[in-house]
Design a protein around this motif. Structure first.
Motif, PDB file in Angstrom:
ATOM      1  N   ILE A 158      63.623 -24.018  29.230  1.00  0.00           N
ATOM      2  CA  ILE A 158      63.782 -25.453  29.016  1.00  0.00           C
ATOM      3  C   ILE A 158      62.471 -26.181  29.291  1.00  0.00           C
ATOM      4  CG2 ILE A 158      64.873 -27.541  29.950  1.00  0.00           C
ATOM      5  CD1 ILE A 158      67.439 -25.839  30.346  1.00  0.00           C
ATOM      6  N   GLY A 162      60.322 -28.002  26.394  1.00  0.00           N
ATOM      7  CA  GLY A 162      60.147 -29.436  26.612  1.00  0.00           C
ATOM      8  C   GLY A 162      58.681 -29.822  26.640  1.00  0.00           C
ATOM      9  N   ALA A 166      57.291 -32.390  23.860  1.00  0.00           N
ATOM     10  CA  ALA A 166      56.810 -33.664  24.394  1.00  0.00           C
ATOM     11  C   ALA A 166      55.332 -33.859  24.064  1.00  0.00           C
ATOM     12  CB  ALA A 166      57.041 -33.724  25.902  1.00  0.00           C
ATOM     13  N   ALA A 172      54.385 -37.400  26.251  1.00  0.00           N
ATOM     14  CA  ALA A 172      53.842 -37.196  27.592  1.00  0.00           C
ATOM     15  C   ALA A 172      52.491 -36.513  27.479  1.00  0.00           C
ATOM     16  CB  ALA A 172      54.801 -36.355  28.436  1.00  0.00           C
ATOM     17  N   LYS A 178      52.511 -30.417  34.060  1.00  0.00           N
ATOM     18  CA  LYS A 178      53.682 -31.034  34.681  1.00  0.00           C
ATOM     19  C   LYS A 178      54.849 -30.060  34.730  1.00  0.00           C
ATOM     20  CE  LYS A 178      52.741 -35.941  33.792  1.00  0.00           C
ATOM     21  NZ  LYS A 178      51.616 -36.122  32.836  1.00  0.00           N
ATOM     22  N   ILE A 182      56.897 -28.522  38.060  1.00  0.00           N
ATOM     23  CA  ILE A 182      58.356 -28.503  38.232  1.00  0.00           C
ATOM     24  C   ILE A 182      58.829 -27.071  38.476  1.00  0.00           C
ATOM     25  CG2 ILE A 182      60.568 -28.995  37.128  1.00  0.00           C
ATOM     26  CD1 ILE A 182      59.092 -31.168  35.491  1.00  0.00           C
TER      27      ILE A 182
ATOM     28  N   LYS B 130      60.555 -41.275  20.774  1.00  0.00           N
ATOM     29  CA  LYS B 130      60.225 -40.626  22.047  1.00  0.00           C
ATOM     30  C   LYS B 130      59.538 -41.606  22.986  1.00  0.00           C
ATOM     31  CE  LYS B 130      62.055 -37.014  20.477  1.00  0.00           C
ATOM     32  NZ  LYS B 130      63.514 -36.971  20.716  1.00  0.00           N
ATOM     33  N   ARG B 134      60.708 -42.567  26.789  1.00  0.00           N
ATOM     34  CA  ARG B 134      59.829 -42.499  27.954  1.00  0.00           C
ATOM     35  C   ARG B 134      59.806 -43.842  28.681  1.00  0.00           C
ATOM     36  NH1 ARG B 134      54.330 -41.906  26.084  1.00  0.00           N
ATOM     37  NH2 ARG B 134      54.291 -44.146  26.317  1.00  0.00           N
ATOM     38  N   ASP B 151      54.901 -41.173  35.660  1.00  0.00           N
ATOM     39  CA  ASP B 151      54.831 -39.715  35.793  1.00  0.00           C
ATOM     40  C   ASP B 151      56.222 -39.092  35.852  1.00  0.00           C
ATOM     41  OD1 ASP B 151      52.741 -37.459  36.583  1.00  0.00           O
ATOM     42  OD2 ASP B 151      54.553 -37.173  37.802  1.00  0.00           O
ATOM     43  N   GLU B 154      57.794 -39.052  32.407  1.00  0.00           N
ATOM     44  CA  GLU B 154      57.312 -37.989  31.520  1.00  0.00           C
ATOM     45  C   GLU B 154      57.961 -36.650  31.853  1.00  0.00           C
ATOM     46  OE1 GLU B 154      53.134 -37.709  31.042  1.00  0.00           O
ATOM     47  OE2 GLU B 154      52.914 -39.765  30.289  1.00  0.00           O
ATOM     48  N   ARG B 155      58.172 -36.415  33.129  1.00  0.00           N
ATOM     49  CA  ARG B 155      58.824 -35.158  33.513  1.00  0.00           C
ATOM     50  C   ARG B 155      60.285 -35.132  33.045  1.00  0.00           C
ATOM     51  NH1 ARG B 155      55.519 -32.905  38.242  1.00  0.00           N
ATOM     52  NH2 ARG B 155      53.652 -34.161  38.003  1.00  0.00           N
ATOM     53  N   VAL B 157      61.371 -36.693  30.401  1.00  0.00           N
ATOM     54  CA  VAL B 157      61.317 -36.486  28.950  1.00  0.00           C
ATOM     55  C   VAL B 157      61.182 -35.002  28.635  1.00  0.00           C
ATOM     56  CG1 VAL B 157      59.925 -36.828  26.870  1.00  0.00           C
ATOM     57  CG2 VAL B 157      60.422 -38.766  28.358  1.00  0.00           C
ATOM     58  N   ILE B 158      60.308 -34.327  29.358  1.00  0.00           N
ATOM     59  CA  ILE B 158      60.140 -32.885  29.161  1.00  0.00           C
ATOM     60  C   ILE B 158      61.474 -32.166  29.328  1.00  0.00           C
ATOM     61  CG2 ILE B 158      59.124 -30.806  30.193  1.00  0.00           C
ATOM     62  CD1 ILE B 158      56.605 -32.502  30.781  1.00  0.00           C
ATOM     63  N   LEU B 159      62.215 -32.538  30.351  1.00  0.00           N
ATOM     64  CA  LEU B 159      63.513 -31.899  30.584  1.00  0.00           C
ATOM     65  C   LEU B 159      64.502 -32.212  29.464  1.00  0.00           C
ATOM     66  CD1 LEU B 159      63.797 -32.444  34.443  1.00  0.00           C
ATOM     67  CD2 LEU B 159      63.612 -30.245  33.245  1.00  0.00           C
ATOM     68  N   GLU B 161      63.855 -33.065  26.275  1.00  0.00           N
ATOM     69  CA  GLU B 161      63.480 -32.385  25.026  1.00  0.00           C
ATOM     70  C   GLU B 161      63.687 -30.885  25.138  1.00  0.00           C
ATOM     71  OE1 GLU B 161      62.972 -34.136  22.415  1.00  0.00           O
ATOM     72  OE2 GLU B 161      63.102 -35.940  23.645  1.00  0.00           O
ATOM     73  N   LEU B 186      63.855 -33.556  41.364  1.00  0.00           N
ATOM     74  CA  LEU B 186      62.698 -34.440  41.199  1.00  0.00           C
ATOM     75  C   LEU B 186      62.931 -35.819  41.809  1.00  0.00           C
ATOM     76  CD1 LEU B 186      61.547 -33.646  37.539  1.00  0.00           C
ATOM     77  CD2 LEU B 186      60.772 -32.621  39.678  1.00  0.00           C
TER      78      LEU B 186
END
Lengths: 192, 192
Positions: A158, A162, A166, A172, A178, A182, B130, B134, B151, B154-155, B157-159, B161, B186
């Motif tokens: 994931i 992502g 992104a 991002a 990043k 995580i 997107k 964000r 910040d 953005e994290r 968003v990564i998750l 997507e 987080l």
DNA sequence: GAGTAACTATACCGGTATGTATACTAACAA
DNA sequence: TTGTTAGTATACATACCGGTATAGTTACTC
């Protein structure tokens, strides 16, 4: 299952040119005529080597897949570092890949997006590639002593996907870094 | 910038039919002829309403975007729960969306994959969508008292997507739930 | 009752898509 | 020397693409 046609110089050149065009412009957006012209080759040569556009697409994805796996495995390395370090280093591999070969997102995700039908070879190969990634993570997670390696692997997938998406849609910045941070939290409890 | 054509019953029906076909089969894979036939409408009607295939594509993405935002904002809700809870509830919204409207991945990611040219409206709208996500996360993160809301957003968003892509390519199961659990870590330090 | 908006039906246009056919050349191997 | 492989060059087949043109119908409105 797939007749592995012997490659000729012209064939390799066509594949290299087509790979760039497919990735940059999209598979459906590029015609065989344009590929042949760009490669400085006649359509006959292209069809002699790859049989059809679909054959060329499959060859493109297969070659890309092989390059990706080699890149990943080489970046991760074997001995000399802990399994936990190797797990996290997959995100360094991803960062380099994004910078050098993947500015426009994952070629497999894009190919699957263009061919939603699961029975289409391009879609099937995309699924296959993600399956490989998950199993690779699972193996590393086992070596790192995770009690739930399959679950951890899915979470890392994931994060990988992502970060890729992104980045390509500018949602991002510095996404691989990043994602790695995580991931570091997720593996914090694992032994060094 | 965009002439907002008034919608007619036939126009709305065409848009509904086209949206389903675009999402399921891919934008480039579907022709206007097939859309008109499926909608039981002549091509003239389609072109009178939307001007061009591109106009129809834009209408499709715009409508989908509006539905998505409404779904998200309604799921997250306003008062009555903490900002931290609202941040995490975006993953519940995602889970429902995936189940009901998104089995084949994000329509915007797919549209961008089919149209790599950043100047193409479909690609631009994907980037726009997107960006909205964000900024929405950033706002929620601020309200939740994050010291680095951009910040954190953005994290998240990564998750988001990653969960979407991993689900559509069968790389993981229960992706929204897993992404939510990671997100919970987080935001663990944020005040309730 | 004239005009207009929204539609149906059908035919057509130029361009381009994948793929095939034919004929010829150069290199190399049995 | 004869055949095979890997090419070139060019023309063609067939289908479909997005988009347009023309004519007629229905229904509502001023």
């Amino acid at each position: 299952m797939e007749k592995e046609k012997r490659m000729t110089p012209a064939g390799e050149h066509v594949l290299r040119v087509a790979s760039g065009m497919f990735y940059r412009e999209g598979i459906r957006a590029v015609g065989v005529e344009a590929i042949a012209a760009e490669a400085g080759v006649t359509k006959k040569t292209l069809y002699d080597r790859f049989g059809s556009k679909e054959g060329l697409i499959v060859a493109y994805l297969r070659a890309r897949d092989e390059r990706w796996r080699a890149w990943m495995e080489e970046s991760v390395g074997g001995e000399g570092r802990s399994a936990k370090e190797r797990l996290l280093s997959t995100f360094d591999a991803l960062e380099g890949w994004i910078q050098h070969e993947n500015p426009r997102g994952c070629g497999f995700v894009n190919a699957a997006a263009e061919n939603p039908d699961p029975s289409h070879p391009a879609h099937a190969m995309a699924v296959e590639q993600k399956k490989w990634l998950r199993e690779y993570f699972t193996k590393l997670a086992e070596e790192a002593g995770s009690e739930t390696p399959g679950d951890l692997a899915e979470r890392l997938v994931i994060l990988h996907e992502g970060a890729t998406v992104a980045h390509s849609l500018e949602a991002a910045t510095d996404t691989a870094r990043k994602a790695k941070e995580i991931a570091a939290i997720l593996v914090a409890d694992l032994p060094e």
